[in-house]
Motif scaffolding. Sequence first.
Motif, PDB file in Angstrom:
ATOM      1  N   ASP A 132      -5.665   1.841  -4.200  1.00  0.00           N
ATOM      2  CA  ASP A 132      -4.898   2.571  -5.267  1.00  0.00           C
ATOM      3  C   ASP A 132      -4.773   3.983  -4.908  1.00  0.00           C
ATOM      4  OD1 ASP A 132      -3.384   3.869  -7.034  1.00  0.00           O
ATOM      5  OD2 ASP A 132      -4.200   2.804  -8.816  1.00  0.00           O
TER       6      ASP A 132
ATOM      7  N   GLY B  32      -3.420   6.707  -6.243  1.00  0.00           N
ATOM      8  CA  GLY B  32      -2.538   7.151  -7.568  1.00  0.00           C
ATOM      9  C   GLY B  32      -3.605   8.671  -7.745  1.00  0.00           C
TER      10      GLY B  32
ATOM     11  N   GLU C  98      -2.720  11.380  -5.052  1.00  0.00           N
ATOM     12  CA  GLU C  98      -1.289  11.705  -5.115  1.00  0.00           C
ATOM     13  C   GLU C  98      -1.277  12.650  -6.240  1.00  0.00           C
ATOM     14  OE1 GLU C  98       0.457   7.680  -3.056  1.00  0.00           O
ATOM     15  OE2 GLU C  98       0.729   7.983  -5.008  1.00  0.00           O
TER      16      GLU C  98
ATOM     17  N   THR D  43       8.818  10.378  -2.159  1.00  0.00           N
ATOM     18  CA  THR D  43       8.983   8.978  -2.454  1.00  0.00           C
ATOM     19  C   THR D  43      10.449   8.464  -2.214  1.00  0.00           C
ATOM     20  OG1 THR D  43       7.266   9.219  -4.252  1.00  0.00           O
ATOM     21  CG2 THR D  43       8.713   7.327  -4.311  1.00  0.00           C
TER      22      THR D  43
ATOM     23  N   CYS E  10       2.702   4.609   2.019  1.00  0.00           N
ATOM     24  CA  CYS E  10       2.184   3.831   1.040  1.00  0.00           C
ATOM     25  C   CYS E  10       3.410   3.092   0.399  1.00  0.00           C
ATOM     26  CB  CYS E  10       1.782   4.553  -0.391  1.00  0.00           C
ATOM     27  SG  CYS E  10       0.213   5.596   0.053  1.00  0.00           S
ATOM     28  N   ASP E  11       2.900   1.824  -0.279  1.00  0.00           N
ATOM     29  CA  ASP E  11       3.715   0.895  -0.968  1.00  0.00           C
ATOM     30  C   ASP E  11       3.626   1.088  -2.532  1.00  0.00           C
ATOM     31  OD1 ASP E  11       5.188  -1.042  -1.793  1.00  0.00           O
ATOM     32  OD2 ASP E  11       4.027  -2.709  -0.876  1.00  0.00           O
ATOM     33  N   VAL E  12       4.778   1.538  -3.109  1.00  0.00           N
ATOM     34  CA  VAL E  12       4.756   1.860  -4.669  1.00  0.00           C
ATOM     35  C   VAL E  12       5.441   0.627  -5.181  1.00  0.00           C
ATOM     36  CG1 VAL E  12       5.271   3.599  -6.361  1.00  0.00           C
ATOM     37  CG2 VAL E  12       4.786   4.237  -3.898  1.00  0.00           C
ATOM     38  N   ASP E  13       4.594  -0.274  -6.143  1.00  0.00           N
ATOM     39  CA  ASP E  13       5.272  -1.411  -6.766  1.00  0.00           C
ATOM     40  C   ASP E  13       5.803  -0.886  -8.069  1.00  0.00           C
ATOM     41  OD1 ASP E  13       3.384  -0.952  -8.921  1.00  0.00           O
ATOM     42  OD2 ASP E  13       2.067  -2.520  -8.275  1.00  0.00           O
TER      43      ASP E  13
ATOM     44  N   GLY F 216       4.370   1.621 -10.454  1.00  0.00           N
ATOM     45  CA  GLY F 216       4.019   2.754 -10.121  1.00  0.00           C
ATOM     46  C   GLY F 216       2.815   2.876  -9.485  1.00  0.00           C
TER      47      GLY F 216
ATOM     48  N   SER G 134       0.420   2.629  -6.356  1.00  0.00           N
ATOM     49  CA  SER G 134       0.789   3.326  -4.683  1.00  0.00           C
ATOM     50  C   SER G 134      -0.270   2.909  -3.977  1.00  0.00           C
ATOM     51  CB  SER G 134       0.765   4.766  -4.727  1.00  0.00           C
ATOM     52  OG  SER G 134       1.127   5.298  -3.246  1.00  0.00           O
TER      53      SER G 134
ATOM     54  N   HIS H 275      10.212  -2.406  -4.545  1.00  0.00           N
ATOM     55  CA  HIS H 275       9.111  -1.464  -4.288  1.00  0.00           C
ATOM     56  C   HIS H 275       9.814  -0.033  -3.659  1.00  0.00           C
ATOM     57  CE1 HIS H 275       5.688  -4.342  -4.358  1.00  0.00           C
ATOM     58  NE2 HIS H 275       6.399  -4.786  -5.187  1.00  0.00           N
TER      59      HIS H 275
ATOM     60  N   ARG I 100       6.395   5.571  -0.031  1.00  0.00           N
ATOM     61  CA  ARG I 100       5.968   6.709  -0.449  1.00  0.00           C
ATOM     62  C   ARG I 100       5.082   7.531   0.894  1.00  0.00           C
ATOM     63  NH1 ARG I 100       3.312   7.282  -5.993  1.00  0.00           N
ATOM     64  NH2 ARG I 100       5.473   7.813  -6.536  1.00  0.00           N
TER      65      ARG I 100
END
Length: 543
Positions: A400, A402, A405, A414, A448-451, A454, A456, A489, A492
């Motif tokens: 994660d 977050g 970021e 994003t 990154c992959d943001v689901d 939220g 990341s 998704h 980012r």
Amino acid sequence: MTVLGRLTDRILGLPVAPAHDTPPPPGVARDLRVPMPDGVTLLADVHRPRGTGPLPAVLIRTPYGKGQALVRLFAGVLVRRGFQVVVQDVRGVGGSGGEFRAFHDEREDGLATLAWLRAQPWCDGRVATVGASYLGFTQWAVAPYADPPLEAMGLGITASEFVSSFYPGGALALHNTLVWSSLMGVRAGRRGEEGARDGRRPLHDRRVRRAMRHLPVGEADTAAIGRPEPFLREVTANAERIAFWEATDHSAQVAATTAPASMVTGWWDPFLRGQLRDFEALQAAGRRARITIGPWGHDAKALRAVLADQVSWLDAHLGGDTAALRRAPVRLHLQGSGRWLDFESWPPPGTEPTPLHLSHGLTWDAPSGTEPVAFTYDPLDLTPGVGGPLLSPGRAGQRDNGRIEARGDVAVLTGAPLDRPLDLIGPVSATIHVRTSTGHGDLFVRLCDVDPRGVSRNVTDGIVRISSPGLVRAEVEMHPTGYRFHRGHRLRVMLAGGAFPRFARNHGTGEPAARAVASKRVRFEVHRDAGHPSSLLLPVWNG
């Protein structure tokens, strides 16, 4: 030769009898003496299956001690399948003579060992090699130069050169370098105690983690293990002199290697880029090669896959069971999909390099009229990094992002939610137009992959060292990936001046890494307008 036999020779004043005077019996013959051209003697154990007559040999050369539990396990598996296994301590390890100089002596010592091995009456002249990580590098140090060629190579989570892993993009890979050098330093302090149980302690030792903040970084070894460690000193001292490592780089000879090669690596392995370059070179030269890329890192899951792969490869090339040769040359796991895919080549056919532009957010369309995005990196308040291709399995892989970021010293862009799944398979790169206030800095780029909640999670990243004033077009080689972004998704991109402790801090002064102490804050301006477009080049697979 028995202890009594050696004692008798000594009492009679006789030279030590060569090990090949008496073929090893079924079981294990320990500490066979292998002479090197410079007079140093290396020790090897021969694990021999039941049976008589000369057999092909499987050679494993290791810096971790031939009595290491993992090596014994590997040898036992192969012996039970009828293979004769020779395990040798490299120079300066265990009972082998000389000084261990990581990566430097493996070509000369490996070739001398190969010649010795082929001369033994219990070897029929056919030799294959197997092993993972450094044990894979010892194979590349021999294979391109072996005459006659090796029968086969089993190459797990490794590469023909490690220099690009020491200094990815010109930055110093601090975490991996200090973790491994601390491990080797502890082992060196216990030389002769093969497979000491506490040899792995530095991987989890808080003292090593604290030492990553030590300045100057060239002396972080004393903070980690209480004494200098040669490998750490060499890597830090030569961060600005890559030519120092030229003799340890065998990548230019990969295409000339005719031995059939089977490779295993993982999407989160630190040596993935180098191993894929090796595979591409072999394929381009028309050599027999295959590769497996799994959803793992430099860890136990990878080693299990390596063992299974190398057993099947040896069965095919020494045992005559060719069933394993019928699989596709490339087998990879598409992360996020639960699927394994087979391809004829790397990068896979059907992959289209597609630019993802940095704009107000992220866009597949070319940007226009966008102001630069700026952030400031402070070497005294280090931008942290999480996950990625690390040698510490508990810290590697997806994490994660977050907390990072949300910091003020990073820039985050994003994209819009995806209206359908997006598959990426292949090499990833970035072209970033950037200006630094001091003319010195490291630009870290992470995708990154943001689901939908939220969260990341990192997918791939890369770093490049900037040592030039003014606006620079920075080319960033990122980690290859095989990954599915699901519908809904978002992609980012995070930009930062570092990712500590994975990479050593950039002091912003241009002073050599090994001795830098003073530092300057560095302001980054990333341009993203039509005249200076910045983008990631993503391998979109439309399979």
